[in-house]
Write a protein that holds these residues in place. Sequence first.
Motif, PDB file in Angstrom:
ATOM      1  N   VAL A  84       0.882  -0.894  -0.225  1.00 37.36           N
ATOM      2  CA  VAL A  84       0.118  -0.185   0.166  1.00 37.36           C
ATOM      3  C   VAL A  84       0.823   1.109   0.239  1.00 37.36           C
ATOM      4  O   VAL A  84       0.992   1.885  -0.413  1.00 37.36           O
ATOM      5  CB  VAL A  84      -1.060  -0.178   0.960  1.00 37.36           C
ATOM      6  CG1 VAL A  84      -1.456   1.282   1.151  1.00 37.36           C
ATOM      7  CG2 VAL A  84      -2.015  -1.464   1.140  1.00 37.36           C
ATOM      8  N   GLU A  85       1.777   1.380   1.038  1.00 38.26           N
ATOM      9  CA  GLU A  85       2.463   2.907   0.993  1.00 38.26           C
ATOM     10  C   GLU A  85       3.459   2.776  -0.191  1.00 38.26           C
ATOM     11  O   GLU A  85       3.920   3.936  -1.046  1.00 38.26           O
ATOM     12  CB  GLU A  85       3.822   2.555   2.312  1.00 38.26           C
ATOM     13  CG  GLU A  85       3.292   2.571   3.014  1.00 38.26           C
ATOM     14  CD  GLU A  85       4.108   2.077   4.527  1.00 38.26           C
ATOM     15  OE1 GLU A  85       4.955   2.355   4.137  1.00 38.26           O
ATOM     16  OE2 GLU A  85       3.867   2.797   5.880  1.00 38.26           O
ATOM     17  N   GLY A  86       3.753   1.708  -1.217  1.00 41.84           N
ATOM     18  CA  GLY A  86       4.195   1.070  -2.443  1.00 41.84           C
ATOM     19  C   GLY A  86       3.763   2.347  -3.845  1.00 41.84           C
ATOM     20  O   GLY A  86       3.769   2.750  -4.152  1.00 41.84           O
ATOM     21  N   ALA A  87       2.452   1.884  -3.635  1.00 36.25           N
ATOM     22  CA  ALA A  87       1.273   2.349  -4.171  1.00 36.25           C
ATOM     23  C   ALA A  87       0.457   3.941  -4.054  1.00 36.25           C
ATOM     24  O   ALA A  87       0.174   4.493  -4.663  1.00 36.25           O
ATOM     25  CB  ALA A  87      -0.163   1.064  -4.375  1.00 36.25           C
ATOM     26  N   LEU A  88       1.276   4.709  -3.239  1.00 36.89           N
ATOM     27  CA  LEU A  88       0.493   6.005  -2.680  1.00 36.89           C
ATOM     28  C   LEU A  88       1.304   7.059  -3.626  1.00 36.89           C
ATOM     29  O   LEU A  88       2.650   6.766  -3.956  1.00 36.89           O
ATOM     30  CB  LEU A  88       1.203   6.588  -1.098  1.00 36.89           C
ATOM     31  CG  LEU A  88       0.669   5.081  -0.527  1.00 36.89           C
ATOM     32  CD1 LEU A  88       1.203   5.630   1.204  1.00 36.89           C
ATOM     33  CD2 LEU A  88      -0.884   6.240  -0.192  1.00 36.89           C
ATOM     34  N   ARG A  89       0.958   8.140  -3.611  1.00 42.38           N
ATOM     35  CA  ARG A  89       1.388   8.648  -4.648  1.00 42.38           C
ATOM     36  C   ARG A  89       2.516   9.718  -3.973  1.00 42.38           C
ATOM     37  O   ARG A  89       2.028   9.724  -2.314  1.00 42.38           O
ATOM     38  CB  ARG A  89       0.225   9.612  -5.454  1.00 42.38           C
ATOM     39  CG  ARG A  89      -0.578   9.558  -6.290  1.00 42.38           C
ATOM     40  CD  ARG A  89      -1.476  10.365  -6.209  1.00 42.38           C
ATOM     41  NE  ARG A  89      -2.365   9.841  -8.023  1.00 42.38           N
ATOM     42  CZ  ARG A  89      -3.485   9.736  -6.951  1.00 42.38           C
ATOM     43  NH1 ARG A  89      -4.161  10.631  -7.061  1.00 42.38           N
ATOM     44  NH2 ARG A  89      -4.640   9.557  -7.839  1.00 42.38           N
ATOM     45  N   PRO A  90       3.288   9.841  -4.214  1.00 40.80           N
ATOM     46  CA  PRO A  90       4.431  11.741  -4.055  1.00 40.80           C
ATOM     47  C   PRO A  90       3.477  12.150  -2.610  1.00 40.80           C
ATOM     48  O   PRO A  90       2.934  12.946  -2.550  1.00 40.80           O
ATOM     49  CB  PRO A  90       5.140  12.291  -4.346  1.00 40.80           C
ATOM     50  CG  PRO A  90       5.168  11.454  -6.070  1.00 40.80           C
ATOM     51  CD  PRO A  90       3.652  10.207  -6.337  1.00 40.80           C
ATOM     52  N   GLY A  91       3.619  12.313  -0.990  1.00 43.02           N
ATOM     53  CA  GLY A  91       3.141  13.325  -0.532  1.00 43.02           C
ATOM     54  C   GLY A  91       1.981  12.743   0.425  1.00 43.02           C
ATOM     55  O   GLY A  91       1.304  12.705   1.087  1.00 43.02           O
ATOM     56  N   GLN A  92       1.601  11.601  -0.393  1.00 41.80           N
ATOM     57  CA  GLN A  92       0.919  10.531   0.568  1.00 41.80           C
ATOM     58  C   GLN A  92       0.667   9.553   1.673  1.00 41.80           C
ATOM     59  O   GLN A  92       1.737   9.040   1.136  1.00 41.80           O
ATOM     60  CB  GLN A  92      -0.056   9.533  -0.865  1.00 41.80           C
ATOM     61  CG  GLN A  92      -1.681  10.799  -1.754  1.00 41.80           C
ATOM     62  CD  GLN A  92      -2.033   9.938  -2.211  1.00 41.80           C
ATOM     63  OE1 GLN A  92      -1.873   8.587  -2.983  1.00 41.80           O
ATOM     64  NE2 GLN A  92      -2.984  10.134  -2.600  1.00 41.80           N
ATOM     65  N   ARG A  93      -0.180   9.656   2.574  1.00 44.48           N
ATOM     66  CA  ARG A  93       0.286   9.075   3.506  1.00 44.48           C
ATOM     67  C   ARG A  93      -0.524   7.901   4.094  1.00 44.48           C
ATOM     68  O   ARG A  93      -2.199   8.607   4.044  1.00 44.48           O
ATOM     69  CB  ARG A  93       1.648   9.784   4.293  1.00 44.48           C
ATOM     70  CG  ARG A  93       1.140  10.232   5.146  1.00 44.48           C
ATOM     71  CD  ARG A  93       1.752  11.633   6.268  1.00 44.48           C
ATOM     72  NE  ARG A  93       1.248  12.053   7.679  1.00 44.48           N
ATOM     73  CZ  ARG A  93       0.707  11.534   8.923  1.00 44.48           C
ATOM     74  NH1 ARG A  93       0.600  10.616   8.509  1.00 44.48           N
ATOM     75  NH2 ARG A  93       0.141  12.975   8.888  1.00 44.48           N
ATOM     76  N   ILE A  94      -0.168   6.959   4.450  1.00 42.11           N
ATOM     77  CA  ILE A  94      -1.914   6.383   5.905  1.00 42.11           C
ATOM     78  C   ILE A  94      -1.476   6.958   7.396  1.00 42.11           C
ATOM     79  O   ILE A  94      -0.994   7.092   7.615  1.00 42.11           O
ATOM     80  CB  ILE A  94      -0.958   4.748   5.762  1.00 42.11           C
ATOM     81  CG1 ILE A  94      -0.753   4.227   4.855  1.00 42.11           C
ATOM     82  CG2 ILE A  94      -2.903   4.311   6.436  1.00 42.11           C
ATOM     83  CD1 ILE A  94      -0.077   2.953   4.665  1.00 42.11           C
TER      84      ILE A  94
END
Length: 184
Positions: free
Chosen positions: A158-168
């Motif tokens: 999931v972290e690998g699929a996030l866009r730059p600047g996005q987080r959980i």
Amino acid sequence: MSQNAGQDQPAERPSTLVDRGDLPGVRAREEINELLRAHDPETAEANLARLLDRHGPLLRRIAREPDTLGRDPQIRRNAVTALGRLASVEDLNVLTELATRDEDELIRGNALIALADTGLHLAVPLVAEAQTSSHPLEATAARKALSSLVERLGRDAVEGALRPGQRILAPGEPSSGEATRDPG
């Protein structure tokens, strides 16, 4: 002499009974509405399992229809859930459209959860973006959906699929919109 003497009789309009069973579109819509109308979770689950790819076009139409007076809103929400289970390209496109542009925040949240339930990596950035929504139901649904994706795919994926600047965001953590509010 009759009571109506000198008065014209009202015109009679001939009518024809219509067998709605002869209208396949109407029959199909009634069958799907019946399956989607279930409120009991066990019945709803069994009914959703009966919906197949051939029901997709009608489910997409129902999911896009705005709620109107006198219509059970559960039908639309269950149609959104069913689209997530079918998950054809067309279904995913409708879910993305509903998650980002529908006027009803409950439908947007429902679409986010349905996208997450597909377990597809492509849902991650869209769901993560909605975590910061100013609409509480939508933001909560996004966090639930992202949590579901972490459970299904693993945190690293999931972290690998996030866009730059996005987080959980952690449960209870304020979104960026909430954190930057001026209390005064």
